[in-house]
Design a protein around this motif. Sequence first.
Motif, PDB file in Angstrom:
ATOM      1  N   ILE A  15      32.493  72.777  28.341  1.00  0.00           N
ATOM      2  CA  ILE A  15      31.047  72.759  28.584  1.00  0.00           C
ATOM      3  C   ILE A  15      30.642  73.964  29.415  1.00  0.00           C
ATOM      4  CG2 ILE A  15      29.128  71.477  29.583  1.00  0.00           C
ATOM      5  CD1 ILE A  15      30.660  68.923  29.097  1.00  0.00           C
ATOM      6  N   ASP A  16      29.725  74.754  28.888  1.00  0.00           N
ATOM      7  CA  ASP A  16      29.181  75.901  29.602  1.00  0.00           C
ATOM      8  C   ASP A  16      28.180  75.403  30.644  1.00  0.00           C
ATOM      9  OD1 ASP A  16      27.293  78.186  30.174  1.00  0.00           O
ATOM     10  OD2 ASP A  16      28.690  79.213  28.841  1.00  0.00           O
ATOM     11  N   VAL A  17      28.305  75.900  31.871  1.00  0.00           N
ATOM     12  CA  VAL A  17      27.431  75.407  32.942  1.00  0.00           C
ATOM     13  C   VAL A  17      25.966  75.717  32.662  1.00  0.00           C
ATOM     14  CG1 VAL A  17      29.214  75.501  34.716  1.00  0.00           C
ATOM     15  CG2 VAL A  17      27.797  77.513  34.305  1.00  0.00           C
TER      16      VAL A  17
ATOM     17  N   GLU B  35      22.748  60.668  28.136  1.00  0.00           N
ATOM     18  CA  GLU B  35      23.677  61.194  29.126  1.00  0.00           C
ATOM     19  C   GLU B  35      24.723  62.056  28.420  1.00  0.00           C
ATOM     20  OE1 GLU B  35      23.878  61.054  32.389  1.00  0.00           O
ATOM     21  OE2 GLU B  35      22.022  59.917  32.628  1.00  0.00           O
ATOM     22  N   ARG B  36      24.909  63.259  28.912  1.00  0.00           N
ATOM     23  CA  ARG B  36      25.925  64.149  28.358  1.00  0.00           C
ATOM     24  C   ARG B  36      27.096  64.275  29.325  1.00  0.00           C
ATOM     25  NH1 ARG B  36      22.966  69.475  25.766  1.00  0.00           N
ATOM     26  NH2 ARG B  36      21.440  68.402  24.448  1.00  0.00           N
ATOM     27  N   PRO B  37      28.273  64.651  28.814  1.00  0.00           N
ATOM     28  CA  PRO B  37      29.401  64.898  29.718  1.00  0.00           C
ATOM     29  C   PRO B  37      29.042  66.018  30.703  1.00  0.00           C
ATOM     30  CG  PRO B  37      30.124  64.816  27.430  1.00  0.00           C
ATOM     31  CD  PRO B  37      28.633  64.829  27.396  1.00  0.00           C
ATOM     32  N   LYS B  38      29.564  65.933  31.901  1.00  0.00           N
ATOM     33  CA  LYS B  38      29.261  66.925  32.929  1.00  0.00           C
ATOM     34  C   LYS B  38      30.259  68.076  32.881  1.00  0.00           C
ATOM     35  CE  LYS B  38      27.088  63.739  36.203  1.00  0.00           C
ATOM     36  NZ  LYS B  38      27.117  63.189  37.588  1.00  0.00           N
TER      37      LYS B  38
ATOM     38  N   GLN C  84      44.541  64.390  32.892  1.00  0.00           N
ATOM     39  CA  GLN C  84      43.815  64.423  31.628  1.00  0.00           C
ATOM     40  C   GLN C  84      42.378  64.857  31.886  1.00  0.00           C
ATOM     41  OE1 GLN C  84      43.915  60.846  29.287  1.00  0.00           O
ATOM     42  NE2 GLN C  84      43.090  61.854  27.469  1.00  0.00           N
ATOM     43  N   ARG C  85      41.861  65.716  31.017  1.00  0.00           N
ATOM     44  CA  ARG C  85      40.518  66.260  31.143  1.00  0.00           C
ATOM     45  C   ARG C  85      39.564  65.556  30.196  1.00  0.00           C
ATOM     46  NH1 ARG C  85      39.918  69.150  35.812  1.00  0.00           N
ATOM     47  NH2 ARG C  85      41.776  70.387  36.181  1.00  0.00           N
ATOM     48  N   PRO C  86      38.253  65.624  30.494  1.00  0.00           N
ATOM     49  CA  PRO C  86      37.279  64.929  29.649  1.00  0.00           C
ATOM     50  C   PRO C  86      37.281  65.386  28.195  1.00  0.00           C
ATOM     51  CG  PRO C  86      36.287  65.551  31.750  1.00  0.00           C
ATOM     52  CD  PRO C  86      37.627  66.209  31.699  1.00  0.00           C
TER      53      PRO C  86
END
Length: 628
Positions: free
Chosen positions: A49-51, A75-78, A580-582
């Motif tokens: 995800i690009d900030v 809601e989107r992943p952060k 583990q990452r999102p």
Amino acid sequence: MKIQLLSLLFLFGAQGFAQNLLELSNLNDFKPQIGNWKVVGEVQVNPAIDVHDMQNHEQETKSKKRRRRRKEVEERPKAVAYKSGTGILLNMNDSEKKDRLETRWKHGDIKLDMEVMIPKGSNSGIYLQGRYELQLKDSWGVIHPKVSDMGGIHNNWETDPDKIFRGIPPLHNACKAPGLWQKLNIHFQAPKFNDKGEKMANARFVSVVLNGVVIHTNVEVPQYTGSPIEKNEVSEGPLVIQGDHGPVAFRNIKYQLLEPSDVSMSAISYKTYKGEFKGLEELQDADVVTEGQTQFIDVNLTGEEDNYGISFSGTLNIPEEGLYHLSLGYTGGVAFYMDSVSVLQKNAADRQEMLDTTLTLSQGEHDFVLNNIKSAGWRAPRLGLTVGTASTYPSTFHTYDSYPPAINTVSPIFVQPNTEPRCLRAFVSFGGDGKRLSHTIGVGTPEGVNYIYDLGSGNLVGLWRGDFVDATPMWHERGDGSFKPRGAVQWTFLNQPIAQLSDAKALFPETGHAPEFISKGYVIDETTRLPVFKQVYRGVDIENRIEPNSTNTHVVREVRFSETGVQNWYFKLASGIIQQRPDGSYAINGEYYIKLLTDQVPVMREVDGETELVIAVDGSLVKYELIW
């Protein structure tokens, strides 16, 4: 006794002193800010995800909430998530909170260590003295870095010809993938002014090292860079971190403030000797050839190239009681005494090295004796002594010609792929100084994505980007069979990654301890010109392909088996601290990612005190990305 020998952990370069550590249990070391900076215990970045996309979404969300307060907003992943605690400094800026962070203390010359984590698309900067910016940016995959990329010394936007500074790009792009911890080491010298306030010397980055790669060495910065806290230059200023361009996290921030040293030597006398001395004790009965007074230690006072001895004596003047670090460089053999106590000694006649020690010295005068012999015609005469403290540059007490800077007298032998990949067999020490692997092969690509493969275990053990290898250790004269990667290697783990295990807690076999595993070398793929490594394990043929991905930022590993339906076979993907990452990837030791591209489901297991990431295999294709 006036001196006390100490055993200390050498934490910072040749000086060997511990640095000041910002504990990051609170923000007390910094001036107040509006609230975008905080201390946390853990940070997780979603590297997919690009900030900027996330910030745009948050602005849209706020707008929608104002218009439709009672309706749910998607809601989107952060891009960045964090947990409470201490030890990590985190900036989470938005359109309203975007202050810089400024230390309460000021610095002139400084050595600074830290680890930094940069999310995808994010941007920040470290301002030495609040005026000279070293850029922090997600520049992963950039081929030709600019002043605005990771590690660049930023330009300014002045129009006055006397104040324009164009910036200095890093020598290499050593930036890791977003969300990984990156190590940064900075040695900065402040500008120098005379009593009238006139600048006598420019600010200088003596060295900047990013992830083990030197990206700046001895570069001057004649003007402040863009967006300083003040448009002037001073002898001391605060350390400042930019806070308005995107999220960024820091940990393990250590610093060392440096000043000129007041240590001095006086009343130095010398005696020279001629002879093929085998030990330092032989000087006691040797005839003096010449003697006199000198201002500095100078091995050339012997007038000889070899088979000589020389002895210096005098007084070391210590301005105040404290810890002092002594470094003694020499060829032959050497002994250094203070107040009749042996401080450094190597009784030989043919050595060449640097000896270091740390002492507690009382204020005042200390008698010293320095003896040196050499009977080694293949070595040049060299003798040098420096003394410094935790907060000073070391004082040098030898002439330049007595201990000149090390110069490589051998032209390096570089191996570099041109239009096709290159393969080079060599010995490799895992981790740079660990277990020596005898059946390894280095593979370099024209795109600058390189790796080391261990034929003995069938394992990918190291990767790096940039230039390929320095083969001088292998091919100069007799050589030692090894090469040096010309970049910061990301090491993985040792031993055989594929095995049939008796149960879920059984260990993977060590290299060479599984007779059923047979290496069959490699063949060159006609299309990619890259090696395809071949093994046989328990009668099953195995092929390993390791290739750069389509954007040449990392590698894709593909493992194929000649049979399916194998039982109780496992493949080890990684070993270490695993999170583990999102996005479905796994961060390994905070240093690289593993992302599986096939349907197997990885499992984390604890075996023999180590966490491993493994998958069960049945002979189907295994394919994953290794991202660093």
